[in-house]
Design a protein around this motif. Sequence first.
Motif, PDB file in Angstrom:
ATOM      1  N   VAL A  71       0.826  -1.214   0.000  1.00  0.00           N
ATOM      2  CA  VAL A  71       0.000   0.000   0.000  1.00  0.00           C
ATOM      3  C   VAL A  71       0.856   1.257   0.000  1.00  0.00           C
ATOM      4  CG1 VAL A  71      -1.791   1.275   1.240  1.00  0.00           C
ATOM      5  CG2 VAL A  71      -1.844  -1.231   1.198  1.00  0.00           C
ATOM      6  N   TRP A  72       1.871   1.317   0.875  1.00  0.00           N
ATOM      7  CA  TRP A  72       2.714   2.504   1.004  1.00  0.00           C
ATOM      8  C   TRP A  72       4.139   2.273   0.515  1.00  0.00           C
ATOM      9  CZ3 TRP A  72       0.509   2.560   6.559  1.00  0.00           C
ATOM     10  CH2 TRP A  72      -0.742   3.199   6.566  1.00  0.00           C
ATOM     11  N   CYS A 149       3.409  12.665  -1.131  1.00  0.00           N
ATOM     12  CA  CYS A 149       2.202  13.290  -0.587  1.00  0.00           C
ATOM     13  C   CYS A 149       2.344  14.807  -0.558  1.00  0.00           C
ATOM     14  CB  CYS A 149       1.912  12.740   0.801  1.00  0.00           C
ATOM     15  SG  CYS A 149       1.466  10.985   0.802  1.00  0.00           S
ATOM     16  N   ALA A 168      -9.502  16.206   2.482  1.00  0.00           N
ATOM     17  CA  ALA A 168      -9.467  14.737   2.391  1.00  0.00           C
ATOM     18  C   ALA A 168      -8.080  14.263   1.984  1.00  0.00           C
ATOM     19  CB  ALA A 168     -10.516  14.248   1.406  1.00  0.00           C
ATOM     20  N   ALA A 169      -7.479  14.971   1.013  1.00  0.00           N
ATOM     21  CA  ALA A 169      -6.136  14.603   0.564  1.00  0.00           C
ATOM     22  C   ALA A 169      -5.116  14.807   1.667  1.00  0.00           C
ATOM     23  CB  ALA A 169      -5.760  15.429  -0.670  1.00  0.00           C
ATOM     24  N   LEU A 171      -5.673  14.572   4.892  1.00  0.00           N
ATOM     25  CA  LEU A 171      -5.856  13.489   5.857  1.00  0.00           C
ATOM     26  C   LEU A 171      -5.230  12.190   5.357  1.00  0.00           C
ATOM     27  CD1 LEU A 171      -7.068  12.333   8.446  1.00  0.00           C
ATOM     28  CD2 LEU A 171      -9.214  11.979   7.186  1.00  0.00           C
ATOM     29  N   LEU A 172      -5.504  11.839   4.092  1.00  0.00           N
ATOM     30  CA  LEU A 172      -4.936  10.613   3.523  1.00  0.00           C
ATOM     31  C   LEU A 172      -3.413  10.692   3.463  1.00  0.00           C
ATOM     32  CD1 LEU A 172      -7.434   9.865   0.602  1.00  0.00           C
ATOM     33  CD2 LEU A 172      -7.119   8.534   2.704  1.00  0.00           C
ATOM     34  N   GLY A 173      -2.909  11.874   3.104  1.00  0.00           N
ATOM     35  CA  GLY A 173      -1.465  12.040   3.034  1.00  0.00           C
ATOM     36  C   GLY A 173      -0.809  11.897   4.389  1.00  0.00           C
ATOM     37  N   VAL A 175      -1.976  10.279   7.034  1.00  0.00           N
ATOM     38  CA  VAL A 175      -2.060   8.873   7.457  1.00  0.00           C
ATOM     39  C   VAL A 175      -0.995   8.038   6.750  1.00  0.00           C
ATOM     40  CG1 VAL A 175      -3.494   6.801   7.364  1.00  0.00           C
ATOM     41  CG2 VAL A 175      -4.482   8.965   8.116  1.00  0.00           C
ATOM     42  N   SER A 176      -0.791   8.305   5.462  1.00  0.00           N
ATOM     43  CA  SER A 176       0.181   7.526   4.694  1.00  0.00           C
ATOM     44  C   SER A 176       1.606   7.784   5.149  1.00  0.00           C
ATOM     45  CB  SER A 176       0.045   7.861   3.198  1.00  0.00           C
ATOM     46  OG  SER A 176      -1.228   7.509   2.712  1.00  0.00           O
TER      47      SER A 176
END
Length: 234
Positions: A71-72, A149, A168-169, A171-173, A175-176
């Motif tokens: 995933v990462w 990110c 949203a981006a 937050l996802l960034g 977390v990643s």
Amino acid sequence: MRSPTFPPTPSRSAPAVALWSGALTAVLLVLVSAEWGPLISFDRAVADGLHDSAVRSPAFTGANRILSDWVWDPWTMRALVTAGVVWLWRRGERLLAVWTAAVSALGSAVQQLLKAAVGRDRPRWSDPVDWAHYAAFPSGHAMTAAVTCGLLLWLLARLGAGPRLRAAALLLGAVSVVGVGLTRLYLGVHWASDVVAGWLLGACVVAVAVLAYDRTAVRRGSRGDSGRGLTHQD
């Protein structure tokens, strides 16, 4: 509910980010190279505690391996950058496309040069739960995620994405970037200072790239803003 507000671009904070992340990276580099006792002890304590947990929790360890290796993974991150570059090129944003690809490649080159220069050994275990190649400092996974990110968030801001999409981006960034660093620690393939250095160095590369792009765009007689920004409707 009121939507969060953002500055037009991240350029305003870029000088401070570049300065502080670069300075802290330099401090970590010196301390790691000098094998400063308190830092080495801290790294060892974190590594030992997490490794004990990883050995006792094979299911959770397996989940971490999936997140870290698929995933990462750095190649997943580079695929995201490539998709963004292709999209920019097709939109006619040629300078942004080339700049984004060049910064991503520069980040990879910088991390490999530092790994070779520092030559730090990775944690070694009699019962490893995962394996990794190359030297430890800085973490390539952490740095690649931070660069990727950071670049994608900058592009969304520059092309006028709406606040909800950017939130949203973000937050996802976050977390990643944080998540991949934690998986590398949990799997016992990096020291804590490797991961922190990867985060800091990735932030520094992106901040410097943002500043350099703005200056390049000004010299080309424009602000570098897209004439066809993204819609502000989410």
